[in-house]
Write an enzyme that holds these catalytic residues in place. Structure first.
Site, PDB file in Angstrom:
ATOM      1  N   HIS A 151       1.494  23.525  28.198  1.00  0.00           N
ATOM      2  CA  HIS A 151       2.111  24.294  27.107  1.00  0.00           C
ATOM      3  C   HIS A 151       1.104  24.565  25.985  1.00  0.00           C
ATOM      4  O   HIS A 151       1.180  25.575  25.313  1.00  0.00           O
ATOM      5  CB  HIS A 151       3.315  23.514  26.569  1.00  0.00           C
ATOM      6  N   ASP A 189       8.400  19.652  27.536  1.00  0.00           N
ATOM      7  CA  ASP A 189       7.109  20.306  27.301  1.00  0.00           C
ATOM      8  C   ASP A 189       6.063  19.674  28.221  1.00  0.00           C
ATOM      9  O   ASP A 189       5.846  18.453  28.162  1.00  0.00           O
ATOM     10  CB  ASP A 189       6.617  20.071  25.866  1.00  0.00           C
TER      11      ASP A 189
HETATM   12 MN    MN Z   1       8.809  23.126  23.719  1.00  0.00          MN
END
Ligand code: MN
Length: 258
Positions: free
Chosen positions: A80, A76
């Site tokens: 994000h 991530d």
């Molecule tokens: Mn994720």
């Protein structure tokens, strides 16, 4: 080559330093996080063959794959989350590569999670861990060992009940502490995402994503083999695809242990 790199290769060849694969297999059975139907859904992994030594390609085999960025063992990036959307170097193509290699601190919460699937890591738990293992150094991955990856059946892995998913994660105060007081590189978990299953109802919702990405920190989800890592002393290599403006990507996550 420097003496240190020569020694590293020697020790890898002799097995005194081991490479541990922290990655789940990525395939059509890979479980994907479910969100309430008002939100967009992420497709799972699918694949279809372009050619396989046949009339479409007599000498070669290749396929097209389709998947969400956040599928299986994945990375991530700060972009994000809305809290990280305006930060510098916040996407997969702009994160400095130096940050893709870092030491790991592994906090073992497997017993607590076995007793309570909704277990949340707290600041007190981290500070108790630090009395034994030393302070988490800046720039380290904080890996939450829960043994959740032992749930190889997708139904048990996602653990969705009538009131939503139940899986371990982080107390909001703990995410804030790790980001601000310990300046971690990010957090890694064995579950489908870096927030607890019930975290949509926390304050703020999804506090780990909100706080970590807002502080420019990373996430790793759906890790495995954390039970093969020492509490400290391993080095994690987590290198996502260099997707332009990418928010995340499947990732082969490796640890050097020796
Ligand atoms: Mn994720």
């Amino acid at each position: 080559m420097s003496k240190l790199l020569t020694q590293l290769i020697d020790e890898l060849n002799h097995g005194t330093i081991k490479v541990v694969d922290l990655t789940q297999p990525l395939g059509v059975d890979t479980p994907v996080i479910g969100l309430p139907p008002i939100f967009g859904a992420s497709p799972g992994f699918s694949t279809h063959v372009i050619s396989k030594y046949d009339e479409k390609g007599p000498g070669w085999y290749w396929s097209v794959i389709t998947l969400g960025e956040h599928t299986g063992t994945h990375f991530d990036a700060p972009i994000h989350w809305i809290t990280g959307k305006d930060l510098p170097e916040n996407a997969l193509d702009t994160i400095p590569v130096r940050k893709l290699v870092g030491p790991a601190c592994v906090i073992d919460c497997s017993k607590e999670t076995a007793a309570n699937p909704d277990f949340l890591l707290t600041v007190d738990f981290v500070k108790r861990w630090e009395t034994t293992h030393g302070m988490i150094p800046a720039g380290a991955w904080l890996l939450l060992r829960t043994d959740w990856s032992h749930r190889t059946n997708p139904v048990d892995f996602l653990n969705v009940l009538a009131d939503g998913a139940h899986s371990p994660g982080f107390h909001a105060d703990c995410s804030r502490f790790l980001a601000r007081e310990r300046n971690v590189l990010g957090v890694g978990v064995e579950t489908v995402g870096t927030d607890a299953g019930q975290a949509g109802g926390f304050t703020p919702p999804f506090p780990n994503h909100t706080l970590m990405h807002g502080a420019g920190k990373f996430g790793l989800a759906s890790l495995r083999n954390l039970d093969q890592l020492p509490a400290t002393g391993s080095i994690v290599i987590a290198s996502p695809l260099k997707i332009v403006a990418g928010s995340g990507s499947p990732c082969r996550v490796l640890a050097l242990v020796g």
